[in-house]
Design an enzyme around this catalytic site. Sequence first.
Site, PDB file in Angstrom:
ATOM      1  N   GLU A  80       2.397   2.780   3.115  1.00 38.99           N
ATOM      2  CA  GLU A  80       3.597   2.229   3.736  1.00 38.99           C
ATOM      3  C   GLU A  80       4.878   2.818   3.156  1.00 38.99           C
ATOM      4  O   GLU A  80       5.967   2.479   3.608  1.00 38.99           O
ATOM      5  CB  GLU A  80       3.620   0.708   3.537  1.00 38.99           C
ATOM      6  N   ASP A 112      -2.753  -3.615   4.059  1.00 39.25           N
ATOM      7  CA  ASP A 112      -1.470  -2.980   3.742  1.00 39.25           C
ATOM      8  C   ASP A 112      -0.643  -3.784   2.753  1.00 39.25           C
ATOM      9  O   ASP A 112       0.184  -3.210   2.038  1.00 39.25           O
ATOM     10  CB  ASP A 112      -0.660  -2.772   5.031  1.00 39.25           C
ATOM     11  N   ASP A 127       0.840  -1.197   0.000  1.00 39.70           N
ATOM     12  CA  ASP A 127       0.000   0.000   0.000  1.00 39.70           C
ATOM     13  C   ASP A 127       0.876   1.248   0.000  1.00 39.70           C
ATOM     14  O   ASP A 127       1.930   1.302   0.652  1.00 39.70           O
ATOM     15  CB  ASP A 127      -0.912  -0.006   1.226  1.00 39.70           C
TER      16      ASP A 127
END
EC number: 3.1.22.-
Length: 551
Positions: free
Chosen positions: A277, A307, A274
């Site tokens: 991050e 994520d 993602d």
Amino acid sequence: MAEPVRLGRKRPLPVCPNPLFVRWLTEWRDEAASRGRHTRFVFQKALRSLQRYPLPLRSGKEAKILQHFGDRLCRMLDEKLKQHLASGGDHAPSSPSGKKGASKGPPEQVQDSSMPVPTQPQAGSTSVGYWPAQNSGAREILLQLYREHLNSDGHSFLTKEELLQKCAQKTPRVVPGSSKPWPALRSLLHRNLILGTHRPARYALTPEGLELAQKLAEAEGLSTRHAGFRPEEHHGEDSAVPEALSEPGTTEGAVQQRPLELRPSEYRVLLCVDIGETRGAGHRPEMLRELQRLRVPHTVRKLHVGDFVWVAQETRPRDPERPGELVLDHIVERKRLDDLCSSIIDGRFREQKFRLKRCGLGHRVYLVEEHGSVHNLSLPESTLLQAVTNTQVIDGFFVKRTMDIKESAGYLALLTKGLERLYQGHTLRSRPWGAPGAAESEAKPSTNPLCSLLTFSDFNAEAVKNKAQSVREVFARQLMQVRGLSGEKAAAVVDRYSTPASLLAAYDACATAKEQEMLLSTIKCGRLQRNLGPALSRTLYQLYCSHSPLS
């Protein structure tokens, strides 16, 4: 001698375009008011919205584009209209008797409300003679709205974001960014071919736009069969199927896309990170550096849920810019302890877990990463430990705890290699959203991987957080804000009472206040089918029935 000038009204007063619907809503409002029911406010709001709407409606389903018109109210209008026509009514709701231009056919011949209804263009309309060019934005907007109109499971409207997403698949060159003006949309609004309501705006076809869209569809050879939809068949009240809160319907994109099949030598496993991050202050973040050091094949994208996910990416695609991608049945949500603490306080913790359960993937990993001293956080260590334990025991997530970001990256590298070995030698196929897949993999643990997978576009589109929501979904979110009311409990309440109006009507039907307090206490929740209980039932009664401020 010249005649005296006669002053008078140049324009006649506008005729009510939907007199039957106005009359029925007024009757229902007055009846509810005479019985002291709260539903009178629902009918009053819908009546105001209808009176401001300048165009005729041919069914209750079409009224859904208006504010304060939910599924139940639209069904009530359709049932009332059916009774009216069966009893010898001589006109449709949008054609008051005596009005010019009323339909000349016999009253028995009533068209299906889900099929296109050709209308004559109004005098002076700017849409007369208009024919949008091939591969233009205006043409694609009309066709997409026409498909949505034919979709019996749809809402007969699309938001701008949905229009952008659908049109980009066909004519990407004429689609602007979501924050930029769209000349094609503005032109259709100016020509009275589409109508925009609500905020954020919902767009639907006007009668003139519906007629033009039907002609465009016929010119392109598009029919209800080619569009992947069927006209709505009316078989009485039994045809109404209640929606399931936790079972989203199949998206239009999933219906239109060709099935994707990837043989063992035709794909590679890729880790999707993602974009949240990757944010760093002037340098590449440490997570990406660690993944590069460990030689993990990865890509950075915007993920609407989770994520980290893994995709099987086509190695020899027909379109190199858009290779086919299938999402493997694993997803990871990463939380540092400080972030976990803040998410518990502001309520994101429960909401994120609820959205992860509905993302369509069966194996969910909750990666908890240590960060600094636990004693410096806003919540005690016991609270955090209890939250993590509940995530594993109650929610069914696999919880992995790591010491730092390097250990987290190492765990992701191990997962990537493990998935490569797991799917090695398997043929992967795409499945539409909502088809059996992840649920089967959860119910029957097996050493064989799930090979019927979602495409990445379907997975990410269905996970959008701020997409258009039904009253049922908003009601469920509202219930989840009550302390102690989990997603499963909210789903159980919504299965019994799908809207706040239906819940208020049930409260009104109770004879005593004690009966109102205990109304929801026996609702069965979760896999164990336990009662909701008197405490939560009393809390919800106070929330929805108290006229004074809550203490």
